[in-house]
Write an enzyme that holds these catalytic residues in place. Structure first.
Site, PDB file in Angstrom:
ATOM      1  N   ASN A 219       2.805  -2.845   2.679  1.00 46.44           N
ATOM      2  CA  ASN A 219       3.748  -2.991   3.708  1.00 46.44           C
ATOM      3  C   ASN A 219       4.819  -2.337   3.582  1.00 46.44           C
ATOM      4  O   ASN A 219       5.759  -2.461   4.247  1.00 46.44           O
ATOM      5  CB  ASN A 219       3.765  -4.243   4.318  1.00 46.44           C
ATOM      6  CG  ASN A 219       3.918  -4.932   2.578  1.00 46.44           C
ATOM      7  OD1 ASN A 219       4.138  -4.811   1.646  1.00 46.44           O
ATOM      8  ND2 ASN A 219       5.093  -6.530   2.547  1.00 46.44           N
TER       9      ASN A 219
ATOM     10  N   LYS B 174      -2.037   2.249  -9.240  1.00 46.21           N
ATOM     11  CA  LYS B 174      -3.047   2.635  -7.640  1.00 46.21           C
ATOM     12  C   LYS B 174      -1.883   1.725  -6.754  1.00 46.21           C
ATOM     13  O   LYS B 174      -1.804   0.891  -6.358  1.00 46.21           O
ATOM     14  CB  LYS B 174      -4.418   1.566  -8.264  1.00 46.21           C
ATOM     15  CG  LYS B 174      -4.818   0.641  -6.771  1.00 46.21           C
ATOM     16  CD  LYS B 174      -5.923   1.231  -6.271  1.00 46.21           C
ATOM     17  CE  LYS B 174      -6.253   0.846  -5.125  1.00 46.21           C
ATOM     18  NZ  LYS B 174      -5.607   1.016  -3.684  1.00 46.21           N
ATOM     19  N   PRO B 175      -1.884   2.701  -5.346  1.00 50.14           N
ATOM     20  CA  PRO B 175      -1.498   2.658  -4.283  1.00 50.14           C
ATOM     21  C   PRO B 175      -2.496   2.303  -3.564  1.00 50.14           C
ATOM     22  O   PRO B 175      -3.204   2.353  -3.141  1.00 50.14           O
ATOM     23  CB  PRO B 175      -0.687   3.792  -4.230  1.00 50.14           C
ATOM     24  CG  PRO B 175      -1.802   4.508  -4.466  1.00 50.14           C
ATOM     25  CD  PRO B 175      -1.840   4.072  -5.746  1.00 50.14           C
ATOM     26  N   ALA B 176      -1.572   1.327  -1.600  1.00 48.89           N
ATOM     27  CA  ALA B 176      -2.648   0.963  -1.239  1.00 48.89           C
ATOM     28  C   ALA B 176      -3.424   2.343  -0.316  1.00 48.89           C
ATOM     29  O   ALA B 176      -2.806   2.821  -0.307  1.00 48.89           O
ATOM     30  CB  ALA B 176      -1.850  -0.362   0.067  1.00 48.89           C
TER      31      ALA B 176
ATOM     32  N   CYS C 226       5.731 -10.197   3.163  1.00 46.23           N
ATOM     33  CA  CYS C 226       5.463 -11.748   2.272  1.00 46.23           C
ATOM     34  C   CYS C 226       6.151 -12.920   2.066  1.00 46.23           C
ATOM     35  O   CYS C 226       6.056 -13.839   1.808  1.00 46.23           O
ATOM     36  CB  CYS C 226       5.027 -11.259   1.023  1.00 46.23           C
ATOM     37  SG  CYS C 226       5.542 -10.504  -0.582  1.00 46.23           S
TER      38      CYS C 226
ATOM     39  N   GLU D 291       9.505 -10.172  -9.938  1.00 48.16           N
ATOM     40  CA  GLU D 291       9.745  -8.995 -10.543  1.00 48.16           C
ATOM     41  C   GLU D 291      11.590  -9.072 -10.007  1.00 48.16           C
ATOM     42  O   GLU D 291      11.729  -9.741  -9.520  1.00 48.16           O
ATOM     43  CB  GLU D 291       9.617  -8.232  -9.522  1.00 48.16           C
ATOM     44  CG  GLU D 291       8.312  -8.119  -9.592  1.00 48.16           C
ATOM     45  CD  GLU D 291       6.930  -7.565  -8.754  1.00 48.16           C
ATOM     46  OE1 GLU D 291       5.986  -6.839  -9.001  1.00 48.16           O
ATOM     47  OE2 GLU D 291       7.681  -7.391  -7.439  1.00 48.16           O
TER      48      GLU D 291
HETATM   49  P1  ADP Z   1      -3.477  -6.481   2.093  1.00 41.19           P
HETATM   50  O1  ADP Z   1      -3.993  -7.094   1.994  1.00 41.19           O
HETATM   51  O2  ADP Z   1      -1.714  -6.150   2.021  1.00 41.19           O
HETATM   52  O3  ADP Z   1      -4.281  -4.457   2.224  1.00 41.19           O
HETATM   53  P2  ADP Z   1      -5.380  -5.944  -0.309  1.00 41.19           P
HETATM   54  O4  ADP Z   1      -4.807  -7.676  -1.271  1.00 41.19           O
HETATM   55  O5  ADP Z   1      -6.165  -6.056   0.587  1.00 41.19           O
HETATM   56  O6  ADP Z   1      -3.482  -6.683  -0.270  1.00 41.19           O
HETATM   57  O7  ADP Z   1      -4.718  -5.104  -0.765  1.00 41.19           O
HETATM   58  C1  ADP Z   1      -3.898  -4.736  -1.920  1.00 41.19           C
HETATM   59  C2  ADP Z   1      -3.617  -3.848  -3.262  1.00 41.19           C
HETATM   60  O8  ADP Z   1      -4.697  -4.519  -3.714  1.00 41.19           O
HETATM   61  C3  ADP Z   1      -4.308  -2.464  -2.085  1.00 41.19           C
HETATM   62  O9  ADP Z   1      -3.996  -1.311  -3.352  1.00 41.19           O
HETATM   63  C4  ADP Z   1      -5.890  -2.117  -2.824  1.00 41.19           C
HETATM   64  O10 ADP Z   1      -6.500  -1.257  -2.513  1.00 41.19           O
HETATM   65  C5  ADP Z   1      -5.895  -3.522  -3.088  1.00 41.19           C
HETATM   66  N1  ADP Z   1      -7.651  -3.643  -3.713  1.00 41.19           N
HETATM   67  C6  ADP Z   1      -8.187  -4.237  -2.706  1.00 41.19           C
HETATM   68  N2  ADP Z   1      -9.273  -5.241  -3.664  1.00 41.19           N
HETATM   69  C7  ADP Z   1      -9.172  -4.744  -4.957  1.00 41.19           C
HETATM   70  C8  ADP Z   1      -9.752  -4.983  -6.325  1.00 41.19           C
HETATM   71  N3  ADP Z   1     -10.838  -5.651  -6.005  1.00 41.19           N
HETATM   72  N4  ADP Z   1      -9.133  -4.833  -7.404  1.00 41.19           N
HETATM   73  C9  ADP Z   1      -7.965  -3.697  -7.342  1.00 41.19           C
HETATM   74  N5  ADP Z   1      -7.589  -3.881  -6.242  1.00 41.19           N
HETATM   75  C10 ADP Z   1      -7.672  -4.100  -5.121  1.00 41.19           C
END
Ligand code: ADP
Length: 485
Positions: free
Chosen positions: A154, A177-179, A286, A463
């Site tokens: 976001n 690790k980005p989304a 958020c 943060e």
């Molecule tokens: P959103 O609903 O905002 O996508 P997530 O919690 O699914 O939120 O994702 C936030 C971040 O966490 C992203 O970078 C996603 O790839 C990562 N992520 C999702 N699952 C895992 C996991 N099991 N371990 C570590 N990181 C994760």
């Protein structure tokens, strides 16, 4: 496909080298406004993450001076400002938010690097004035170790900028690790970090299989801290996974922000702030208001001011000059907002602005109009869960104590907003609210200078501010015997 001087290398970044996935596998990144392909990025997993952690571990053996860290942080801030327009464009193309918000996000991100540059000297060792037990006591702020930084989509640039400068200030090498939806802004940031001259291994970037990457970060003994922003569900998984390895965890999870308007409030001001707070990033933040509690006597007047403003907002492609609200990030996000509207309607609510859009055709983004609902039942999903979209449910209340109970009646505790002209009431209410951030006659969100974070299931750790600067250090206390000559 996206073209940008800042994206000459689209890949991960391990030990100072841009890297594809070992398997060669890639994942698409799409523009949520048009659903056009922007880029294909590597789909990395366990092995690449292990190498990234090892590179970071090597870098940990080469400590840097506080002065050097200050220079790096200031240099990165300058580069962000220099490339503001291009970075803002990348943020908008991959996230969908209006370009003015994309560029604003770059300023906000630069602010965190600047703040840490200005305050990194707080991490100098300090001698205690007292000398208990005839010893000289000194506190050293040691780097906690390799840091894993996991971010959501976001705020593709700001979320990493809230973590990374504090880690750099603490002299902690990182694995980022980005989304999956928005890796390009982070790739561009890493390109600028490379330009700023940080040594190989200090900042590493992996992307792809979230659970595999997260698994390595949780289990590898050299990773001593993980800072995560994202869903409560994934936050809980990380908390479980690090428990066996006893490592530091900072979690910034979901919110369910109440916005409370008392009958003595300046209603124009409250409506203006609610619009800005709620519809930023299409309601996908958020800290954005999730539910509005209005004292009964002013509910009609406040609602009509809100509806008038909401109806003026223009929904569209964030790259267009006059867009106020961009698309939702994807179909799952769109479906959730629709379900929340449907559910509220089924429980007796009515729409007074916006409403339910049809599912868009394949080449169009998931646009959702700013929607305001009245008579929303307390048990509606949009009151209990975080909607993460441009929906404003209005609920009426009578007594102050009732407003406080309802505002706190959630497992979350990230942000809350209170509008009243009565200063004594404000003091009482704010002190009773179990939220890490409270806006008083203001819908403003976090800033680099102040600590920000959640209470209850919104997480822990901070943060921003000096508290954020301290997140990645381990205080080490030295007690040296004073030798009498
Ligand atoms: P959103 O609903 O905002 O996508 P997530 O919690 O699914 O939120 O994702 C936030 C971040 O966490 C992203 O970078 C996603 O790839 C990562 N992520 C999702 N699952 C895992 C996991 N099991 N371990 C570590 N990181 C994760």
């Amino acid at each position: 496909m996206i073209r940008s001087d800042l994206l000459q290398n689209i890949g991960g970044y391990i030990d100072g080298r841009w890297s594809p996935a070992d398997s060669g596998a890639q994942s698409p990144v799409v523009n949520p406004a048009t659903r056009e392909l922007l880029a294909n990025v590597p789909q990395m997993g366990r092995d690449e993450t292990l190498r990234a952690v090892e590179a970071a571990e090597q870098s940990l053996c080469k400590p840097t001076s506080i002065n050097k860290r200050r220079q790096w942080l200031a240099h990165i801030a300058d580069l962000l400002v220099k490339h503001r327009d291009e970075l803002g464009r990348i943020v908008t193309l991959e996230n969908g938010k209006p370009l003015k918000e994309g560029k604003g996000e770059v300023d906000y991100a630069a602010g965190f690097f600047r703040y840490c540059a200005q305050h990194v000297t707080k991490l100098r060792s300090r001698k205690l004035k007292e000398q208990p037990r005839s010893h000289q006591w000194t506190v050293h702020y040691r780097p906690a170790g390799v840091a894993g930084l996991i971010t959501p989509w976001n705020f593709p640039l700001a979320m990493i900028a809230k973590k990374l400068p504090a880690a750099i200030a603490a002299d902690c090498p990182c694995v980022i690790k980005p989304a999956g939806q928005t890796p390009l802004s982070t790739i561009a940031l890493v390109a600028l970090i490379e330009e700023a001259g940080l040594p190989a291994g200090r900042i590493n970037l992996v992307m792809g299989k979230a659970a595999e990457i997260g698994g390595v970060l949780c289990e590898h003994p050299s990773v001593r801290s993980i800072s995560f922003t994202g869903s409560t569900e994934v936050g809980k998984t990380l908390a479980r996974n690090v428990a066996n390895h006893v490592k530091r965890l900072a979690l910034e999870l979901g919110g369910n922000a109440p916005f409370v308007v008392f009958d003595d409030a300046d209603l124009e001001l409250a409506a203006d702030h609610l619009i800005q707070n709620k519809f930023r990033a299409s309601g996908q933040t958020c800290v954005c208001t999730n539910r509005v509690y209005v004292q009964r006597g002013v509910a009609d007047a406040f609602t009509s001011k809100l509806v008038e403003r909401a109806n003026r907002l223009k929904v569209g492609d964030g790259m267009l000059e006059d867009t106020d609200i961009g698309p939702l990030i994807d179909k799952a996000g769109f479906d959730k907002v629709r379900q929340h509207v449907e559910d509220a309607l089924a429980q007796g609510a009515r729409c007074v602005a916006g409403g339910m859009p049809p599912t868009p055709p394949e080449n169009q983004g998931y646009f959702f109009p700013p929607t305001v609902m009245r008579n929303v039942g307390e048990n509606s999903r949009c009151v209990i869960e975080e909607t993460f979209g441009p929906l404003v449910p209005i609920i009426e209340f009578d007594k102050e104590s009732d407003a406080i109970t309802r505002a706190n009646g959630t497992e979350y505790g990230l942000a809350a907003y209170v509008f009243t002209r009565d200063e004594r009431r404000a003091r009482r209410v704010i002190a009773s609210l179990q939220f890490g951030h409270v806006g008083h006659n203001s819908g403003t969100g976090p800033t680099p200078e102040a600590p920000f974070g959640g209470m209850k299931q919104s997480g822990f750790g901070r943060e921003g501010g000096i508290e954020g600067l301290m997140e990645f250090v381990e205080p080490q206390t030295e007690a040296s015997a004073i030798v009498q000559h």
